[in-house]
Design a protein around this motif. Structure first.
Motif, PDB file in Angstrom:
ATOM      1  N   LYS A 106     -12.811   3.799 -47.440  1.00 41.42           N
ATOM      2  CA  LYS A 106     -11.766   3.109 -47.470  1.00 41.42           C
ATOM      3  C   LYS A 106     -11.286   3.276 -46.889  1.00 41.42           C
ATOM      4  O   LYS A 106     -10.694   4.447 -46.004  1.00 41.42           O
ATOM      5  N   SER A 107     -10.216   2.420 -45.783  1.00 44.89           N
ATOM      6  CA  SER A 107      -9.158   2.419 -44.743  1.00 44.89           C
ATOM      7  C   SER A 107      -8.181   3.106 -45.708  1.00 44.89           C
ATOM      8  O   SER A 107      -7.071   1.826 -45.061  1.00 44.89           O
ATOM      9  N   LEU A 108      -8.253   4.151 -46.427  1.00 48.38           N
ATOM     10  CA  LEU A 108      -7.220   4.261 -47.074  1.00 48.38           C
ATOM     11  C   LEU A 108      -6.373   4.969 -46.089  1.00 48.38           C
ATOM     12  O   LEU A 108      -4.887   4.197 -46.037  1.00 48.38           O
ATOM     13  N   SER A 109      -6.044   5.706 -45.234  1.00 47.54           N
ATOM     14  CA  SER A 109      -4.941   5.748 -44.004  1.00 47.54           C
ATOM     15  C   SER A 109      -4.415   3.969 -43.320  1.00 47.54           C
ATOM     16  O   SER A 109      -3.224   4.637 -43.459  1.00 47.54           O
ATOM     17  N   LEU A 110      -5.024   3.159 -43.164  1.00 48.14           N
ATOM     18  CA  LEU A 110      -4.401   2.365 -42.584  1.00 48.14           C
ATOM     19  C   LEU A 110      -3.888   1.248 -43.205  1.00 48.14           C
ATOM     20  O   LEU A 110      -3.537   0.680 -42.644  1.00 48.14           O
ATOM     21  N   SER A 111      -4.790   1.421 -44.410  1.00 51.48           N
ATOM     22  CA  SER A 111      -4.067   0.125 -45.882  1.00 51.48           C
ATOM     23  C   SER A 111      -2.657   0.548 -45.679  1.00 51.48           C
ATOM     24  O   SER A 111      -1.300  -0.273 -45.517  1.00 51.48           O
ATOM     25  N   VAL A 112      -2.451   2.377 -45.684  1.00 52.91           N
ATOM     26  CA  VAL A 112      -1.377   2.718 -45.857  1.00 52.91           C
ATOM     27  C   VAL A 112      -0.254   2.384 -44.882  1.00 52.91           C
ATOM     28  O   VAL A 112       1.160   1.583 -45.115  1.00 52.91           O
ATOM     29  N   GLU A 113      -0.676   2.829 -43.340  1.00 54.68           N
ATOM     30  CA  GLU A 113      -0.362   2.268 -42.382  1.00 54.68           C
ATOM     31  C   GLU A 113       0.364   0.980 -42.350  1.00 54.68           C
ATOM     32  O   GLU A 113       1.465   0.648 -41.444  1.00 54.68           O
ATOM     33  N   LEU A 114      -0.440  -0.513 -42.278  1.00 58.28           N
ATOM     34  CA  LEU A 114      -0.449  -1.715 -42.250  1.00 58.28           C
ATOM     35  C   LEU A 114       1.067  -2.094 -43.167  1.00 58.28           C
ATOM     36  O   LEU A 114       1.905  -3.309 -42.986  1.00 58.28           O
ATOM     37  N   ALA A 115       0.856  -1.782 -45.072  1.00 56.89           N
ATOM     38  CA  ALA A 115       2.034  -2.122 -45.439  1.00 56.89           C
ATOM     39  C   ALA A 115       2.899  -1.512 -45.250  1.00 56.89           C
ATOM     40  O   ALA A 115       4.741  -1.883 -45.002  1.00 56.89           O
ATOM     41  N   LEU A 116       3.309  -0.138 -44.389  1.00 63.45           N
ATOM     42  CA  LEU A 116       4.430   0.282 -44.123  1.00 63.45           C
ATOM     43  C   LEU A 116       4.985  -0.247 -43.221  1.00 63.45           C
ATOM     44  O   LEU A 116       6.453  -0.776 -42.866  1.00 63.45           O
ATOM     45  N   GLU A 117       4.207  -0.776 -42.001  1.00 63.09           N
ATOM     46  CA  GLU A 117       4.258  -1.709 -41.061  1.00 63.09           C
ATOM     47  C   GLU A 117       5.491  -3.258 -41.519  1.00 63.09           C
ATOM     48  O   GLU A 117       6.169  -3.197 -40.644  1.00 63.09           O
ATOM     49  N   ALA A 118       4.393  -3.503 -42.393  1.00 58.92           N
ATOM     50  CA  ALA A 118       5.399  -4.772 -43.519  1.00 58.92           C
ATOM     51  C   ALA A 118       6.979  -4.861 -43.317  1.00 58.92           C
ATOM     52  O   ALA A 118       7.611  -5.379 -43.275  1.00 58.92           O
ATOM     53  N   ILE A 119       6.839  -2.922 -44.033  1.00 64.36           N
ATOM     54  CA  ILE A 119       8.537  -3.189 -44.059  1.00 64.36           C
ATOM     55  C   ILE A 119       9.223  -2.867 -43.126  1.00 64.36           C
ATOM     56  O   ILE A 119      10.447  -3.608 -42.948  1.00 64.36           O
ATOM     57  N   TYR A 120       8.970  -2.090 -42.030  1.00 61.64           N
ATOM     58  CA  TYR A 120       9.763  -1.596 -41.401  1.00 61.64           C
ATOM     59  C   TYR A 120       9.632  -1.503 -40.167  1.00 61.64           C
ATOM     60  O   TYR A 120      10.844  -1.879 -39.249  1.00 61.64           O
ATOM     61  N   ASP A 121       8.338  -2.023 -39.558  1.00 69.88           N
ATOM     62  CA  ASP A 121       8.530  -2.993 -37.462  1.00 69.88           C
ATOM     63  C   ASP A 121       8.182  -4.355 -38.358  1.00 69.88           C
ATOM     64  O   ASP A 121       8.717  -5.006 -36.565  1.00 69.88           O
ATOM     65  N   VAL A 122       7.343  -5.001 -38.725  1.00 72.28           N
ATOM     66  CA  VAL A 122       7.422  -6.723 -39.225  1.00 72.28           C
ATOM     67  C   VAL A 122       8.452  -6.961 -39.718  1.00 72.28           C
ATOM     68  O   VAL A 122       8.550  -8.520 -39.622  1.00 72.28           O
ATOM     69  N   GLY A 123       8.939  -6.798 -40.885  1.00 70.93           N
ATOM     70  CA  GLY A 123      10.041  -7.283 -41.355  1.00 70.93           C
ATOM     71  C   GLY A 123       9.006  -8.655 -42.409  1.00 70.93           C
ATOM     72  O   GLY A 123       9.256  -9.424 -42.747  1.00 70.93           O
ATOM     73  N   ASP A 124       7.959  -7.987 -42.567  1.00 68.73           N
ATOM     74  CA  ASP A 124       6.771  -9.268 -43.099  1.00 68.73           C
ATOM     75  C   ASP A 124       6.679  -9.060 -44.889  1.00 68.73           C
ATOM     76  O   ASP A 124       6.070  -9.611 -45.166  1.00 68.73           O
ATOM     77  N   LYS A 140     -15.628  -2.486 -37.842  1.00 68.85           N
ATOM     78  CA  LYS A 140     -14.462  -3.572 -37.989  1.00 68.85           C
ATOM     79  C   LYS A 140     -13.419  -3.353 -38.868  1.00 68.85           C
ATOM     80  O   LYS A 140     -13.043  -3.931 -39.111  1.00 68.85           O
ATOM     81  N   ILE A 141     -12.856  -2.269 -38.648  1.00 64.13           N
ATOM     82  CA  ILE A 141     -11.666  -1.628 -39.372  1.00 64.13           C
ATOM     83  C   ILE A 141     -10.884  -2.343 -39.196  1.00 64.13           C
ATOM     84  O   ILE A 141      -9.567  -3.203 -37.992  1.00 64.13           O
ATOM     85  N   PHE A 142     -10.038  -3.546 -40.445  1.00 64.84           N
ATOM     86  CA  PHE A 142      -9.230  -4.131 -40.935  1.00 64.84           C
ATOM     87  C   PHE A 142      -9.054  -5.194 -39.772  1.00 64.84           C
ATOM     88  O   PHE A 142      -7.977  -5.539 -39.014  1.00 64.84           O
ATOM     89  N   THR A 143      -9.803  -6.281 -38.654  1.00 59.02           N
ATOM     90  CA  THR A 143      -9.860  -6.994 -37.723  1.00 59.02           C
ATOM     91  C   THR A 143      -8.882  -8.274 -37.793  1.00 59.02           C
ATOM     92  O   THR A 143      -8.450  -8.320 -37.184  1.00 59.02           O
ATOM     93  N   LEU A 144      -9.534  -8.429 -39.441  1.00 60.12           N
ATOM     94  CA  LEU A 144      -8.966  -9.653 -39.724  1.00 60.12           C
ATOM     95  C   LEU A 144      -6.891  -9.422 -40.002  1.00 60.12           C
ATOM     96  O   LEU A 144      -6.624 -10.168 -39.535  1.00 60.12           O
ATOM     97  N   LEU A 145      -6.962  -8.316 -40.867  1.00 54.74           N
ATOM     98  CA  LEU A 145      -5.942  -8.033 -40.805  1.00 54.74           C
ATOM     99  C   LEU A 145      -5.093  -7.720 -39.261  1.00 54.74           C
ATOM    100  O   LEU A 145      -3.767  -7.840 -39.536  1.00 54.74           O
ATOM    101  N   LEU A 146      -5.258  -6.804 -38.937  1.00 52.18           N
ATOM    102  CA  LEU A 146      -4.810  -6.913 -37.322  1.00 52.18           C
ATOM    103  C   LEU A 146      -4.062  -8.196 -36.909  1.00 52.18           C
ATOM    104  O   LEU A 146      -2.957  -8.666 -36.048  1.00 52.18           O
ATOM    105  N   VAL A 147      -5.462  -9.341 -36.631  1.00 52.26           N
ATOM    106  CA  VAL A 147      -4.595 -10.223 -36.748  1.00 52.26           C
ATOM    107  C   VAL A 147      -3.968 -11.271 -37.003  1.00 52.26           C
ATOM    108  O   VAL A 147      -2.810 -11.415 -36.392  1.00 52.26           O
ATOM    109  N   LEU A 148      -3.881 -11.009 -38.722  1.00 53.91           N
ATOM    110  CA  LEU A 148      -2.450 -11.431 -38.790  1.00 53.91           C
ATOM    111  C   LEU A 148      -1.416 -11.178 -38.860  1.00 53.91           C
ATOM    112  O   LEU A 148      -0.518 -11.645 -38.378  1.00 53.91           O
ATOM    113  N   MET A 149      -1.455  -9.867 -38.607  1.00 56.84           N
ATOM    114  CA  MET A 149       0.086  -9.250 -38.180  1.00 56.84           C
ATOM    115  C   MET A 149       0.220  -9.337 -37.117  1.00 56.84           C
ATOM    116  O   MET A 149       1.424  -9.870 -36.718  1.00 56.84           O
ATOM    117  N   SER A 150      -0.969  -9.655 -36.473  1.00 56.80           N
ATOM    118  CA  SER A 150      -0.642 -10.017 -34.587  1.00 56.80           C
ATOM    119  C   SER A 150       0.456 -11.978 -34.694  1.00 56.80           C
ATOM    120  O   SER A 150       1.204 -11.678 -34.290  1.00 56.80           O
TER     121      SER A 150
END
Length: 368
Positions: free
Chosen positions: A269-287, A3-13
């Motif tokens: 730990k989901s180290l790689s994915l958590s970093v990717e999500l934070a970077l996505e918030a900066i560059y892709d999502v603008g969130d 269940k890697i970051f299921t809830l976070l991915l839903v939130l980002m979507s």
């Protein structure tokens, strides 16, 4: 990992669908990771975080790099961060508790730079704050340590080992969770009193050294069957010792099964994915401003932020079905795992407060 970051991915979507701030133009952007003790080939914490930077940056075409401070001190961490910024860094990623004072200072000096700090919050530093340009990520290490300890006892191991690096909070939580997991499994299996012994040691550093390997070998020769190695490159020394005596190892932070045949599973730990999500918030999502900047999160089993590697081929008695059932009980709250790290054994480093009639903790002082 389950269940890697299921809830976070839903939130980002959801954020994408309902609208968000404007994304950042990647032109002129640069992401730089500053390593903690060790480097990006430590096959553990630094490497896991750097892989997140690398994966995101290469997919999106953002420039990226890393710097290794000359020494693991506030002065050199600050110098490395300032050097990265002077070289054009617009995002700084810092993996580790030791970065709290350095990020506390530099986030204020460079408000236009975004900081992603793992296993730490600059607000914990002296006169610390968590500024709007900084995102703090913690992981529930006690939960995945619990899973590792539980699995080891169900598999049939009765003499366990824990070898940590520096006794920083993240490493301590791994160890304390490990003891609690072993204790819960012993209770569920209705084992006799004193059925489980856990040899417990911190090396005081994250380096792979002959002394660490010798200490691990001494554990194995003393009857320890499996060692949970929590300390960056310390794990490489534990694996080397295990290979000489047919011992077993539980890896940490990332899936370390490819490093040695002795590794039966890894507490990840989901180290790689958590970093990717934070970077996505900066560059892709603008969130960033809405959900990331100035905020600290703890990612546990419920968010898919921690879990064991899902290959159980090296187990005979603990399989994927047993793991899924255990994981779900943790998520549902059937098992409660303490994250308390304030009370320790006589030398200030052991998790003796989690001993039970069935589980005893044998504190070993490292003499390296």
């Amino acid at each position: 990992m389950k269940k890697i970051f299921t809830l976070l991915l839903v939130l980002m979507s959801f954020v994408v669908l309902v609208g968000c701030n404007n994304p950042v133009d990647i032109e002129g952007q640069k992401i730089v990771l500053i390593t903690d003790k060790g480097d990006i080939t430590d096959k553990s914490f630094n490497q896991g975080a750097y892989e997140g930077v690398k994966a995101y940056a290469e997919e999106k075409g953002v420039t990226y790099d890393y710097l290794k401070p000359e020494e693991a001190t506030d002065e050199y961490y600050i110098a490395a961060i300032e050097q990265a910024i002077a070289d054009g860094a617009t995002v700084i990623v810092t993996p580790g508790f030791l970065f709290e004072p350095a990020v506390n200072q530099t986030q204020k000096s460079y408000p236009d730079v975004r900081f992603i700090i793992l296993d730490a919050n600059p607000a914990n530093a002296e006169n610390g704050t968590l500024e709007e340009n900084t995102h703090s990520i913690f992981y529930a290490e006690e939960q995945v340590g619990f899973l590792a300890g539980y699995a080891a006892v169900v598999e049939g191991y009765r003499h366990l080992g824990f070898m940590g690096g520096m006794a920083v909070p993240a490493v301590q939580r791994y160890g304390h969770g490990y003891v609690q997991g072993a204790a819960q499994a012993a209770e569920d299996l209705e084992l006799a009193d004193d059925a489980i012994t856990i040899d417990y040691l911190y090396t005081g550093d994250f380096a792979a050294t002959p002394e660490v390997q010798a200490a691990a070998a001494a554990m194995y020769n003393g009857g320890t069957e499996v060692i949970f190695a929590c300390g960056g490159s310390v794990g490489q020394s534990v694996m080397a010792a295990a290979e000489t005596v047919d011992g077993k190892v539980i890896g940490v932070d990332v899936d370390q099964s490819g490093d040695s045949e002795t590794v039966i599973t890894s507490a990840m730990k989901s180290l790689s994915l958590s970093v990717e999500l934070a970077l996505e918030a900066i560059y892709d999502v603008g969130d960033w401003d809405r959900n990331f900047g100035g905020k600290s999160v703890i990612l546990g089993a419920e968010e898919g932020g921690v879990g064991l590697a899902e290959d159980f081929s090296k187990f005979d008695n603990f399989d994927k079905a047993a793991y899924d059932e255990l994981f779900d009980k943790l998520v549902d709250g059937d098992y409660e795992v303490s994250s308390v790290i304030g009370e320790f054994g006589d030398d200030g480093t052991a998790s003796k407060q989690f001993e039970t009639d069935q589980v005893s903790v044998n504190v070993i002082v490292f003499e390296g």
